[in-house]
Scaffold this motif. Structure first.
Motif, mmCIF file in Angstrom:
data_model
loop_
_atom_site.group_PDB
_atom_site.id
_atom_site.type_symbol
_atom_site.label_atom_id
_atom_site.label_comp_id
_atom_site.label_asym_id
_atom_site.label_seq_id
_atom_site.Cartn_x
_atom_site.Cartn_y
_atom_site.Cartn_z
ATOM 1 N N GLN A 20 0.885 -1.264 0.063
ATOM 2 C CA GLN A 20 0.140 -0.010 0.042
ATOM 3 C C GLN A 20 1.000 1.364 0.017
ATOM 4 O OE1 GLN A 20 -1.732 1.177 3.779
ATOM 5 N NE2 GLN A 20 -3.381 2.386 3.012
ATOM 6 N N GLU A 21 1.878 1.161 0.874
ATOM 7 C CA GLU A 21 2.784 2.170 0.886
ATOM 8 C C GLU A 21 3.559 2.728 -0.282
ATOM 9 O OE1 GLU A 21 6.469 4.369 3.661
ATOM 10 O OE2 GLU A 21 5.610 2.225 3.828
ATOM 11 N N ALA A 22 4.038 1.588 -1.085
ATOM 12 C CA ALA A 22 4.642 1.648 -2.220
ATOM 13 C C ALA A 22 3.629 2.269 -3.243
ATOM 14 C CB ALA A 22 5.238 0.331 -2.610
ATOM 15 N N LEU A 23 2.556 1.911 -3.416
ATOM 16 C CA LEU A 23 1.742 2.401 -4.347
ATOM 17 C C LEU A 23 1.216 3.748 -4.186
ATOM 18 C CD1 LEU A 23 -0.539 -0.948 -5.006
ATOM 19 C CD2 LEU A 23 1.538 0.185 -6.404
ATOM 20 N N LEU A 24 1.150 4.138 -2.842
ATOM 21 C CA LEU A 24 0.668 5.500 -2.481
ATOM 22 C C LEU A 24 1.880 6.545 -2.861
ATOM 23 C CD1 LEU A 24 -1.464 4.931 0.653
ATOM 24 C CD2 LEU A 24 -2.164 6.177 -1.510
#
Length: 381
Positions: free
Chosen positions: A132-136
């Motif tokens: 999630q953090e990588a995509l955000l």
């Protein structure tokens, strides 16, 4: 000296719940605070931000279903809005391709995540917030590429007399805790933080703080208040002119500057939320006295939110940024602990000084810690 104090009993209730609900992640709050009007990329972001809530669903099947629904919503928003996103950020094609690929990978992770899927399922559960953090981070980079400068002009009376931050800047902080919790295990009490200052929404307040950082005013100063509600310090020897209270309304129209000089309560804005709120641990606020919202100089604080009651500070004190790493140290700091140094590592060129304004001298060498506050001795109140 200017000191942040909890509101008196008559005001001891938070304003309207923030539009950001229970968002406590500083990176998410900074993404929401960017002056971006593209609804398609915002829809991708919103779906991915909801993953944080989805993860808390206890039942494996229900959690997987909700996670896949939000990932699908992000994919739909990306596919349907790709043309409009590229119209707003022509250089984002590679990033959007990476985002689409990452969303497909995310689905595969989620489908095999949960305690009912054995060791692989447990491992995949741990991968969900990482993915999630990588995509955000990709979404945030695309949004940053859409920013076309400030969304409004800083009022002339402030732009012509005070340093202003027209954009964002990053500051690294080194701290020394006198009595670290794990001293017996070799904890030396040294801590590091990263601060992200937001001049898009608080240009005068962030500009003042950054100017003081550049001049070394926060090097080797002691924490003068730490009470479980906030941790406060002052620029040693700083004698700057007071700055006005500065709070921008959430989702303000493009061209609308922050509100200056009065709290939201004074303005009768009980149903409004600030664009920058105190939801996150380590939120950066500028201190002022209880009697005068416009006497802030150099005293600032890290806020420690109370999840039971919402923030008592929203609309009453100016937020000018967030602690984006190392925020756990805020709970460890005590009165007398030392800010060893602050230094600007990015965004220095976004600091604009008015014509004739004297640039601060170079940061002084590290020396003995001081408790000076705004030209005098500070006190913990």
């Amino acid at each position: 000296s200017a000191t942040a104090t909890p509101p008196p009993p008559a005001l001891a209730a938070p304003l309207k719940t923030s539009q950001f609900g229970n968002v406590k992640n500083p990176a998410a709050l900074l993404r929401y605070a960017l002056p971006v009007e593209n609804k398609d990329i915002r829809n991708v972001q919103a779906a991915l931000e909801r993953i944080s809530d989805d993860e808390r669903i206890p039942a494996n099947k229900a959690r997987r279903l909700k996670l896949k629904q939000d990932i699908s919503a992000a994919s739909d928003a990306l596919n349907g809005g790709r043309k409009a996103i590229l119209a707003a950020n022509a250089g984002a094609a590679t990033q959007l391709d990476a985002l689409a690929k990452g969303l497909d990978e995310f689905v595969a992770i989620v489908e095999n995540a949960g305690s009912d899927k054995g060791l692989e399922g447990e491992a995949n559960l741990q991968q969900i917030p990482i993915k999630q953090e990588a995509l955000l981070n990709i979404v945030g980079a695309v949004e940053q590429g859409m920013v076309k400068g400030m969304a409004y002009d800083v009022p002339k009376q402030y732009a012509e007399s005070m340093p202003t931050l027209l954009g964002r800047a990053t500051v690294e902080v080194e701290l020394q805790i006198a009595n670290p919790p794990n001293a017996a295990s070799g904890d030396d009490g040294r801590r590091k933080m990263t601060l992200e200052l937001d001049g898009y929404n608080a240009p005068v307040t962030a500009g003042r703080f950054l100017s003081l950082v550049e001049s070394g005013k926060y090097n080797n100063v002691k924490i003068n208040r730490a009470d479980g509600f906030l941790v406060q310090a002052s620029g040693g020897g700083a004698t700057s002119d007071p700055i006005p209270l500065e709070i921008r309304v959430a989702n303000a129209n493009r061209g609308a500057p922050p509100e200056y000089g009065m709290t939201f309560e004074d303005l009768g804005m009980y149903q409004d939320s600030p664009q920058l709120n105190f939801n996150a641990l380590g939120t950066l606020g500028m201190a002022h006295s209880e009697s005068d919202a416009n006497d802030a100089t150099s005293q600032f604080f890290w806020a420690i939110p109370d999840p039971r009651q919402g923030s008592l500070l929203d609309g009453r004190f100016a937020v000018f940024g967030y602690t984006t790493s190392g925020m756990e140290a805020v709970r460890e700091l005590s009165q007398g602990d030392v800010i060893k140094s602050m230094r600007v590592v990015a965004g220095k060129d976004n600091l604009i000084r008015p014509k004739g304004y004297e640039a601060p001298a170079s940061a002084p060498a590290v020396a003995a810690a001081t408790e000076e506050a705004d030209g005098g001795s500070s006190s913990s109140e």
